[in-house]
Motif scaffolding. Structure first.
Motif, PDB file in Angstrom:
ATOM      1  N   ASN A 193       0.835  -1.193   0.000  1.00 46.33           N
ATOM      2  CA  ASN A 193       0.000   0.000   0.000  1.00 46.33           C
ATOM      3  C   ASN A 193       0.878   1.255   0.000  1.00 46.33           C
ATOM      4  O   ASN A 193       1.850   1.343   0.751  1.00 46.33           O
ATOM      5  CB  ASN A 193      -0.919  -0.018   1.226  1.00 46.33           C
ATOM      6  N   LYS A 194       0.537   2.224  -0.843  1.00 50.55           N
ATOM      7  CA  LYS A 194       1.373   3.424  -0.974  1.00 50.55           C
ATOM      8  C   LYS A 194       1.488   4.194   0.334  1.00 50.55           C
ATOM      9  O   LYS A 194       2.567   4.636   0.719  1.00 50.55           O
ATOM     10  CB  LYS A 194       0.803   4.332  -2.071  1.00 50.55           C
ATOM     11  N   SER A 195       0.362   4.361   1.022  1.00 50.71           N
ATOM     12  CA  SER A 195       0.394   5.108   2.284  1.00 50.71           C
ATOM     13  C   SER A 195       1.243   4.381   3.324  1.00 50.71           C
ATOM     14  O   SER A 195       1.960   5.011   4.110  1.00 50.71           O
ATOM     15  CB  SER A 195      -1.027   5.328   2.810  1.00 50.71           C
ATOM     16  N   PHE A 196       1.173   3.046   3.334  1.00 50.39           N
ATOM     17  CA  PHE A 196       1.976   2.262   4.273  1.00 50.39           C
ATOM     18  C   PHE A 196       3.462   2.450   3.984  1.00 50.39           C
ATOM     19  O   PHE A 196       4.267   2.664   4.899  1.00 50.39           O
ATOM     20  CB  PHE A 196       1.593   0.780   4.161  1.00 50.39           C
ATOM     21  N   ILE A 197       3.819   2.376   2.703  1.00 50.43           N
ATOM     22  CA  ILE A 197       5.232   2.532   2.315  1.00 50.43           C
ATOM     23  C   ILE A 197       5.732   3.933   2.655  1.00 50.43           C
ATOM     24  O   ILE A 197       6.829   4.116   3.204  1.00 50.43           O
ATOM     25  CB  ILE A 197       5.407   2.248   0.811  1.00 50.43           C
ATOM     26  N   ILE A 198       4.900   4.934   2.328  1.00 53.09           N
ATOM     27  CA  ILE A 198       5.315   6.320   2.580  1.00 53.09           C
ATOM     28  C   ILE A 198       5.533   6.562   4.069  1.00 53.09           C
ATOM     29  O   ILE A 198       6.552   7.103   4.497  1.00 53.09           O
ATOM     30  CB  ILE A 198       4.261   7.302   2.018  1.00 53.09           C
ATOM     31  N   MET A 199       4.581   6.141   4.901  1.00 54.95           N
ATOM     32  CA  MET A 199       4.695   6.380   6.333  1.00 54.95           C
ATOM     33  C   MET A 199       5.785   5.528   6.974  1.00 54.95           C
ATOM     34  O   MET A 199       6.402   5.939   7.964  1.00 54.95           O
ATOM     35  CB  MET A 199       3.352   6.110   7.020  1.00 54.95           C
ATOM     36  N   THR A 200       6.034   4.341   6.408  1.00 58.29           N
ATOM     37  CA  THR A 200       7.097   3.488   6.941  1.00 58.29           C
ATOM     38  C   THR A 200       8.448   4.170   6.828  1.00 58.29           C
ATOM     39  O   THR A 200       9.280   4.104   7.739  1.00 58.29           O
ATOM     40  CB  THR A 200       7.125   2.132   6.212  1.00 58.29           C
TER      41      THR A 200
END
Length: 437
Positions: free
Chosen positions: A18-25
């Motif tokens: 998920n893009k949001s997961f990757i970005i926040m990670t």
């Protein structure tokens, strides 16, 4: 349960891709490191600043007691009126002006001391000045009353009560502090993990329910398998994210000082001063040795094993409830009426841990709540450093596992019906009916 590994894999990959997961990670450690760097930089600026304090002592009793330090310089003013001293302090941009009125009586003088400044002075500055002046005026008052101050100081006796168990194991006051710190950190970490990743499971269920994807999935997968797959898959994604945060955080802590020239150690200035004092002060050195001894006295293997078991058990227990809530509602707004019953045991567990376990780790309240499954993951983790019998730990964990299995069955009943319900907010009465189906 043949489909369970596939569901876990799907949920895990769906989360980590998920893009949001990757970005926040990757963004979260950068934000956190940037905040630490900014704090370190501001602290460095603050530490480099030298405060000049003007002193106008018309009584002549305390003018010579102030000693310059690394960050504070005292400028004693002579033969000057208060108005002139104020004007001079403003012209020289002094941090402030300490005015001691002219009086002979020490007790009366203590009420006629004023600190003038453009802005509100720091609490540490005022406290330091008060302590220095109070000590000097007290000694002056004692001498006036014919008391030998040196004799009083020489007569002081410090008492340090040694602590030892009936089995001969020596402990100290520091042991309790170390145990409280370890137990509190473990309980707080579990509390935050449940809230963050429990909500992630709930949102995942709501998203699939509202997008109607779940209608296709449920035709070939049992609700129990689907719910467990979501719990385990999301949990693995959370652990992955947490490990990445830890690794990136450690790397950034090494890179930032070299790239930006910021001394991150400046954030730990008080600790560094304490260590420096420890090298010079035998008593402080003894305290640090007591801290190290207390750490080595902890049942580390027991703590690590218990932390892993209770952490996993507690998280899975609450995750199943979050999944049930996600299945029962259509959007996150409707979850609020069901969140309170889940969060209250967690809040109660933290409260019991802080205010009861610390005071009486083996008391009735602490012991009972360490067996109640909704509070045991936090309370038991905070009790174990104080020494909990193995049979109590095993019994508490078995109760936790049994409750998790029951909760999964309970949540699956709600999940089975609620996952296909749309457009209506369920009530507690309707949830009970779903369980009976």
């Amino acid at each position: 349960m043949n489909h369970l590994p596939l569901i876990i894999k799907r949920e895990y990959l769906n989360k980590v891709r998920n893009k949001s997961f990757i970005i926040m990670t990757f963004l979260s450690p950068l934000i956190f490191a940037a905040l630490i760097a900014v704090v370190a930089y501001l602290t460095q600026l603050n530490n480099d600043k030298v405060r000049v304090i003007s002193v106008l002592d018309e009584s002549g009793l305390v003018r010579n007691i102030f000693k310059n330090s690394e960050h504070t310089t005292y400028h004693v003013l002579e033969q000057m009126s208060l108005d002139d001293a104020k004007a001079l302090s403003k012209e020289t941009e002094a941090y402030g002006l300490l005015h001691v009125d002219k009086m002979d009586d020490v007790k009366t003088l203590s009420e006629h001391i004023t600190f003038y400044s453009e802005e509100s002075p720091s609490l540490n500055t005022i406290s330091d000045l008060e302590n220095q002046i109070a000590a000097t005026l007290t000694n002056i008052n004692l001498l006036k009353n014919g008391v030998d101050v040196d004799m009083i100081n020489a007569s002081e006796v410090k008492v340090n009560i040694a602590q030892e168990s009936f089995d001969g194991q020596k402990t100290s006051k520091i042991d309790s502090v170390v145990k409280i710190a370890f137990g509190g950190a473990a309980g707080y970490l579990l509390f935050m993990f449940i809230i963050i990743y429990g909500n992630m499971i709930m949102r995942s269920v709501i998203e699939e329910k509202t997008s109607r994807i779940i209608e296709v999935i449920i035709s070939s997968v049992k609700p129990m398998q689907l719910m467990l797959g979501k719990i385990f898959g999301t949990s693995l994604a959370g652990i992955t994210q947490f490990l990445i945060w830890t690794i990136l955080g450690a790397i950034l802590m090494l890179i930032i000082p070299m790239v930006f020239g910021v001394d991150l150690a400046a954030v730990q200035t008080p600790q560094q001063q304490m260590m420096q004092q420890a090298m010079e002060n035998p008593e402080m050195n003894m305290e640090i040795q007591n801290v190290l001894t207390a750490f080595y006295n902890l049942p580390l293997f027991n703590l690590v094993l218990a932390f892993a078991l209770f952490f996993i058990g507690g998280y899975l227990l609450y995750s199943s409830l979050y999944a049930a809530i996600g299945a029962a509602v259509d959007n996150e707004t409707d979850t609020q009426q069901f969140m309170m019953p889940i969060l209250m045991p967690l809040v109660l567990a933290v409260y019991i841990g802080i205010f009861t376990v610390v005071e009486d780790p083996h008391g009735t309240v602490s012991t009972v709540f360490s067996f109640i499954p909704f509070t045991s993951p936090v309370v038991m983790l905070m009790r174990i450093p104080f020494g909990v019998p193995i049979w109590q730990q095993i019994l508490s964990f078995l109760i936790l596992v049994g409750t998790f299995m029951f909760t999964v069955w309970f949540a699956a009943k709600i999940y089975r019906v609620g996952i296909l319900m749309y457009g209506k907010k369920p009530t507690y009465k309707e949830l009970i009916k779903w369980i009976k189906y």
